[in-house]
Design a protein around this motif. Structure first.
Motif: not given
Length: 307
Positions: A72-99
């Protein structure tokens, strides 16, 4: 007869005169030996260690790949290089091309269907994002890597140790890693790679350091390893030890009385910037060893002690 004696006496006088005229004015005469002013010291006991300094490079052993779980397509991207993230943190939101193409239409026809086709991608573990492969709007396939996260708790320093020194690593279980900014980290050898570099003949060791400090990967630090240690060494100031031009023979000048110094060959051990260990012979604590004025004087030289 008297005339005959006069001739003999005259010849002797002339011979003596000629001999005295031919005498060498530069003939050697007894000259007193020069006296060299010197300063002396005594042997002491001290703890000495010999170290070898090597370079170690920082690395993160554990890296996790954030991957897409649908096509599918990347609908949201909450990531940048060098960013500190924690376990379970939301990074990407994908959506199928059908949806993306018919999802809203289906929901309008039947709101109870709740068709979305959206998938949320979260970080499996905390760390630092070192690489982002895709941005919003990109089309990705199932299993494709979206980003790479380095586990902060997996920070180590990799030490390439010459194989001829592999025995000393056993006596250096705990060591210090000195960073270029002057700070130091306690480290411990946690493992080794079962291979040797064929060209450099070095074996790689893993030095574990405490987690929590933000250290970039590829940072070159210094690691000091204890090579040899003597707890009760017989030492002298470095100025007391003399050597030949090839530095394969060493000696000291020792006083045998208040005015005579003799040459005594010695065998060196560990040394640092101030003192040198003398392995043999063993000197008495009362022996006087010259530290100043000893350069270039001969064996059994005449000296005068200066306070």
């Amino acid at each position: 007869m008297n005339k005959y004696f006069k001739l003999i006496y005259g010849g002797l006088a002339a011979l003596i005169t000629l001999t005295s005229c031919n005498a060498d004015p530069d003939a050697e005469t007894d000259v007193p030996s020069p006296v060299t002013p010197v300063q002396v010291t005594h042997v002491a006991d001290s703890s000495l260690s010999e170290y070898v300094e090597l370079s170690a490079v920082s690395a993160y052993l554990e890296k996790s790949f954030v991957k897409a779980n649908i096509n599918g397509y990347i609908e949201k991207a909450n990531t940048t290089t060098g960013q500190k993230v924690g376990g379970g943190q939301k990074l990407f939101t994908l959506i199928t091309k059908e949806a993306r193409s018919i999802g809203n239409t289906v929901n309008k026809l039947d709101p109870g269907f709740k068709f979305s086709g959206i998938s949320i991608i979260r970080a499996e573990q905390g760390g630092i994002i070192v690489q982002v492969n895709h941005q919003k709007g990109d089309y990705v396939q199932d299993g494709e890597a979206l980003a790479t996260i380095s586990n902060r708790n997996s920070l180590v320093f990799l030490l390439d140790l010459p194989y001829e020194l592999n025995q000393i690593i056993k006596q250096n279980g705990n060591l210090t890693v000195m960073l270029p900014d002057g700070t130091s980290l306690p480290g411990a050898v946690s493992g080794t790679m079962p291979a040797v570099d064929s060209l450099a003949q070095t074996q790689r060791y893993i030095i574990k350091v405490p987690a929590g400090k933000d250290i970039p990967e590829g940072l070159i630090a210094k690691v000091t390893l204890s090579k040899l240690s003597h707890s009760n060494a017989q030492v002298l100031p470095k100025s007391a030890i003399l050597a030949n031009e090839t530095e394969d023979e060493f000696w000291v000048m020792k006083l045998i009385n208040d005015s005579t110094a003799v040459k005594v060959k010695v065998k060196k051990g560990i040394e640092n910037s101030r003192i040198t260990e003398v392995l043999s012979p063993r000197f008495s604590k009362s022996d006087r060893i010259i530290t100043s004025g000893n350069y270039g004087i001969a064996d059994t030289a005449k000296v005068k002690i200066q306070q």
